[in-house]
Design a protein around this motif. Sequence first.
Motif, PDB file in Angstrom:
ATOM      1  N   GLU A  64       0.827  -1.038  -0.116  1.00  0.00           N
ATOM      2  CA  GLU A  64       0.099   0.111   0.087  1.00  0.00           C
ATOM      3  C   GLU A  64       0.766   1.255  -0.089  1.00  0.00           C
ATOM      4  OE1 GLU A  64      -2.136   0.592   3.890  1.00  0.00           O
ATOM      5  OE2 GLU A  64      -1.211  -1.248   4.363  1.00  0.00           O
ATOM      6  N   THR A  99      -4.715   2.716  -0.124  1.00  0.00           N
ATOM      7  CA  THR A  99      -5.701   1.925   0.471  1.00  0.00           C
ATOM      8  C   THR A  99      -6.763   2.556   1.210  1.00  0.00           C
ATOM      9  OG1 THR A  99      -4.571   1.337   2.212  1.00  0.00           O
ATOM     10  CG2 THR A  99      -4.452   0.021   0.125  1.00  0.00           C
ATOM     11  N   SER A 104     -13.228  -1.343   2.091  1.00  0.00           N
ATOM     12  CA  SER A 104     -12.499  -2.575   2.538  1.00  0.00           C
ATOM     13  C   SER A 104     -12.872  -3.726   1.643  1.00  0.00           C
ATOM     14  CB  SER A 104     -12.856  -3.023   3.931  1.00  0.00           C
ATOM     15  OG  SER A 104     -14.170  -3.257   4.235  1.00  0.00           O
ATOM     16  N   ASP A 119      -7.595  -6.064   1.256  1.00  0.00           N
ATOM     17  CA  ASP A 119      -6.423  -6.932   1.902  1.00  0.00           C
ATOM     18  C   ASP A 119      -5.989  -7.893   0.996  1.00  0.00           C
ATOM     19  OD1 ASP A 119      -6.655  -5.442   4.331  1.00  0.00           O
ATOM     20  OD2 ASP A 119      -8.047  -7.130   5.376  1.00  0.00           O
ATOM     21  N   LYS A 120      -7.005  -8.664   0.188  1.00  0.00           N
ATOM     22  CA  LYS A 120      -6.639  -9.406  -0.992  1.00  0.00           C
ATOM     23  C   LYS A 120      -5.685  -8.741  -1.971  1.00  0.00           C
ATOM     24  CE  LYS A 120      -7.173 -13.435  -3.288  1.00  0.00           C
ATOM     25  NZ  LYS A 120      -6.819 -14.679  -2.736  1.00  0.00           N
ATOM     26  N   VAL A 122      -3.661  -6.423  -1.625  1.00  0.00           N
ATOM     27  CA  VAL A 122      -2.274  -6.129  -0.849  1.00  0.00           C
ATOM     28  C   VAL A 122      -1.653  -7.421  -0.854  1.00  0.00           C
ATOM     29  CG1 VAL A 122      -1.426  -5.513   1.149  1.00  0.00           C
ATOM     30  CG2 VAL A 122      -3.004  -4.060   0.582  1.00  0.00           C
ATOM     31  N   SER A 123      -2.095  -8.367  -0.588  1.00  0.00           N
ATOM     32  CA  SER A 123      -1.953  -9.733  -0.397  1.00  0.00           C
ATOM     33  C   SER A 123      -1.190 -10.250  -1.945  1.00  0.00           C
ATOM     34  CB  SER A 123      -2.733 -10.817   0.165  1.00  0.00           C
ATOM     35  OG  SER A 123      -2.166 -12.134  -0.106  1.00  0.00           O
TER      36      SER A 123
END
Length: 235
Positions: A64, A99, A104, A119-120, A122-123
């Motif tokens: 991020e 982000t 979210s 989150d997905k 970023v992963s």
Amino acid sequence: MRVSRITQLHVDNKSQGDTDSSEAVGDGGGSSYESSASLIKGIVSSLTSMTNSAMQNASPTLAEGPVKSNAPTSPEELLRRIRDDYTQNNYLWTGKLDTSAFVSDCTFTDPTLSFVGVDKFVSNVGNLVPIVEYLLGNEQLSRSELLNIALNEEGGYIETRWNMVGELNRLFWRPKIDVIGKTKFWYKDVIQQGEKENAVQVYFYDEMWEIPAGRALLQLVTKAGTIANTSERKD
């Protein structure tokens, strides 16, 4: 329906032959998630899963962008942050999105992948970044050129046109990624508890390319310059 107000910023004055920002990406052989072949989407999905699995035990890479104390509170502020992701963060290569400008459970879609969750994102990007950095060999060999950015308040989205360019010199055939595309950042008002103003955040990230997804992926396995970054058009 007439657009009541469109705020548009031309970031880079390209040649007169450039495609106008109002032109649909799908024209002339472009690609979206809906139009891409199932085989291509399946290959990319499998490669993404394999990469995530292989990198599971590796040290995570921060994907991020700069930390913001608050989410944007106006479409104009959201536009500025999106612009900075291209011009300052080179996010198409680094994944460094701000982000805080996204809900979210934002949906992220490009011609080869579709998934839900910041989150997905970023992963996925965090696992891919070390591989990309190795193949580039030098971060100066990649760039996210912002060709145009426009705010459509009545439509509820910000649209960008960009050119993703990178030279993968660690591969002996020295391929070059050169893809032109457009992204619509669909946004909405989000109630922030305890804050004086509501947030304006992206809930749907919709990316399209000006060449078919299969041709874009072929740039990885062919010599630089073999495949053009936009489909030829016949008058």
